[in-house]
Design a protein around this motif. Structure first.
Motif, mmCIF file in Angstrom:
data_model
loop_
_atom_site.group_PDB
_atom_site.id
_atom_site.type_symbol
_atom_site.label_atom_id
_atom_site.label_comp_id
_atom_site.label_asym_id
_atom_site.label_seq_id
_atom_site.Cartn_x
_atom_site.Cartn_y
_atom_site.Cartn_z
ATOM 1 N N MET A 156 0.771 -1.173 -0.026
ATOM 2 C CA MET A 156 -0.077 -0.080 -0.011
ATOM 3 C C MET A 156 0.965 1.279 -0.081
ATOM 4 S SD MET A 156 -2.991 1.492 0.346
ATOM 5 C CE MET A 156 -4.094 0.154 0.999
ATOM 6 N N LEU A 158 4.043 1.538 -1.093
ATOM 7 C CA LEU A 158 4.676 1.772 -2.338
ATOM 8 C C LEU A 158 3.639 2.204 -3.635
ATOM 9 C CD1 LEU A 158 7.507 0.736 -3.144
ATOM 10 C CD2 LEU A 158 6.789 -1.143 -4.203
ATOM 11 N N VAL A 159 2.669 1.412 -3.410
ATOM 12 C CA VAL A 159 1.476 1.836 -4.877
ATOM 13 C C VAL A 159 0.998 3.237 -4.302
ATOM 14 C CG1 VAL A 159 -0.433 1.044 -6.263
ATOM 15 C CG2 VAL A 159 1.363 -0.268 -5.469
ATOM 16 N N VAL A 162 4.161 6.102 -2.668
ATOM 17 C CA VAL A 162 5.587 6.259 -3.369
ATOM 18 C C VAL A 162 5.345 6.389 -4.842
ATOM 19 C CG1 VAL A 162 7.777 5.380 -3.946
ATOM 20 C CG2 VAL A 162 6.690 5.042 -1.463
ATOM 21 N N ILE A 163 4.858 5.327 -5.403
ATOM 22 C CA ILE A 163 4.525 5.356 -7.078
ATOM 23 C C ILE A 163 3.539 6.224 -7.221
ATOM 24 C CG2 ILE A 163 4.491 4.131 -9.177
ATOM 25 C CD1 ILE A 163 5.749 1.809 -7.680
ATOM 26 N N GLN A 164 2.406 6.354 -6.334
ATOM 27 C CA GLN A 164 1.102 6.963 -6.582
ATOM 28 C C GLN A 164 0.231 6.572 -7.740
ATOM 29 O OE1 GLN A 164 2.265 11.252 -6.032
ATOM 30 N NE2 GLN A 164 3.289 10.753 -4.341
ATOM 31 N N VAL A 165 -0.124 5.230 -7.668
ATOM 32 C CA VAL A 165 -0.815 4.651 -9.062
ATOM 33 C C VAL A 165 -2.291 4.977 -8.691
ATOM 34 C CG1 VAL A 165 -1.512 2.844 -10.062
ATOM 35 C CG2 VAL A 165 0.836 2.922 -9.410
ATOM 36 N N GLU A 166 -2.694 5.792 -9.600
ATOM 37 C CA GLU A 166 -4.469 6.081 -9.481
ATOM 38 C C GLU A 166 -5.331 4.735 -9.893
ATOM 39 O OE1 GLU A 166 -5.443 8.300 -8.098
ATOM 40 O OE2 GLU A 166 -4.121 9.982 -8.286
ATOM 41 N N PRO A 167 -6.179 4.624 -9.657
ATOM 42 C CA PRO A 167 -7.201 5.497 -8.708
ATOM 43 C C PRO A 167 -6.810 5.274 -7.150
ATOM 44 C CG PRO A 167 -8.564 3.409 -9.267
ATOM 45 C CD PRO A 167 -7.104 3.276 -10.090
ATOM 46 N N LEU A 168 -5.797 4.437 -6.835
ATOM 47 C CA LEU A 168 -5.456 4.293 -5.504
ATOM 48 C C LEU A 168 -4.865 5.594 -4.767
ATOM 49 C CD1 LEU A 168 -5.290 2.191 -2.812
ATOM 50 C CD2 LEU A 168 -3.454 1.438 -3.756
ATOM 51 N N ALA A 171 -7.910 7.754 -3.789
ATOM 52 C CA ALA A 171 -9.367 7.076 -2.973
ATOM 53 C C ALA A 171 -9.214 7.697 -1.591
ATOM 54 C CB ALA A 171 -9.027 5.570 -3.238
#
Lengths: 190, 190
Positions: A156, A158-159, A162-168, A171
């Motif tokens: 959690m 990391l994504v 750190v990397i900030q992947v959407e839509p997470l 959210a």
């Protein structure tokens, strides 16, 4: 009780111990570092290190400037009677990471553990200590399952952070908690 | 069909395109890079880039020397009728990471994404593309849930392969799959 916190020089002594601790953890890793070795490097009595900080995990938390300690986490999770353990763990974890002030030092630690072998060794020893003594011991979760909880929480980090992947990344915390708590529950419960 | 693979100079052209792709992904991130821009930097026709590699995600996978592509992953997961989707995902993921040859390039990517903003931007765009188009679209998992599956898998990478926390680092793959698949299932299933 001695008012050691106000004794002249106490702040400097405390800082000297933390500096020695950072050097020892970095040089010997978490497992290899000892209160005795840290005291020797700081030129103080081991009892003083224990007096200021307590056990080795507490010295590490102070040295790495982490914003909370596992004992505190456990107290909050066990005290949270409104939610089950899985939800309380995710909720506590997100609370800490949503605050930019507490996020910064932990992010630095995760980043260095991801790239530097020496930092990885240090974090490895610390996590093993926390997982076995606190999570496995006090929460009664078997060590391998506790490590899989740690996997989910670090992932959690990391994504989402750190990397900030959407839509997470965007959210709402409550939505993340509602979706992720059942996953932790599935690992925790036999 | 033209035997382009055997045309003299094809290998060099392919390498020139991959070099241009690495430069473009690094400079503009995954979202900003285009087949057209990569072709221009390599001094070739965009149709040739498409002919050699296909869509942008395929160019990225080849440029980053990743050992598999999401289309292949999906085919294997859907073809795995002996296990449910959650178990097939964890099993495929561990298969790839247990092999040191395929582990190395992915580890390099995870490490750089954890520490370099530019690499994080690149991985972010790639993951968004994969999550939305492949996992969300083809497996029918909502994007936020897909991102939480990604969290679980990346967390496993961090704790088992990068930091190597025991007892997870040494646990047998089958034991990990048996314990972790229910956690993915809890996120995938509504």
């Amino acid at each position: 009780m001695a008012r050691t916190g106000r004794r002249p020089g106490a702040t400097q002594t405390r800082e000297k111990i933390l500096e020695a601790a950072r050097a020892q953890f970095s040089e010997k890793g978490y497992d290899g570092a000892t209160i005795r070795g840290i005291a020797r490097e700081a030129g103080v009595d081991p009892a003083l290190v224990h007096h200021f900080f307590g056990a080795k995990d507490q010295v590490f938390i102070a040295a790495m400037r982490l914003p909370y300690d596992p004992g505190e986490v456990l107290r909050r999770i066990i005290a949270d009677t409104r939610h089950d353990r899985a939800e309380a763990i995710v909720r506590f974890f997100l609370d800490v990471w949503e605050d930019p002030r507490t996020r910064a030092p932990m992010l630095a630690l995760v980043r260095s553990a991801a790239t530097q072998e020496q930092a990885a060794t240090t974090v490895r020893g610390f996590m093993k200590d926390i997982l076995f003594h606190h999570v496995a011991g006090e929460l009664g979760i078997p060590a391998l399952r506790a490590a899989l909880v740690a996997s989910q929480l670090f992932g959690m980090v990391l994504v989402r952070y750190v990397i900030q992947v959407e839509p997470l990344a965007s959210a709402a915390p409550d939505e993340v908690i509602a979706l992720y708590a059942p996953a932790l529950r599935a690992v925790i419960e036999e």
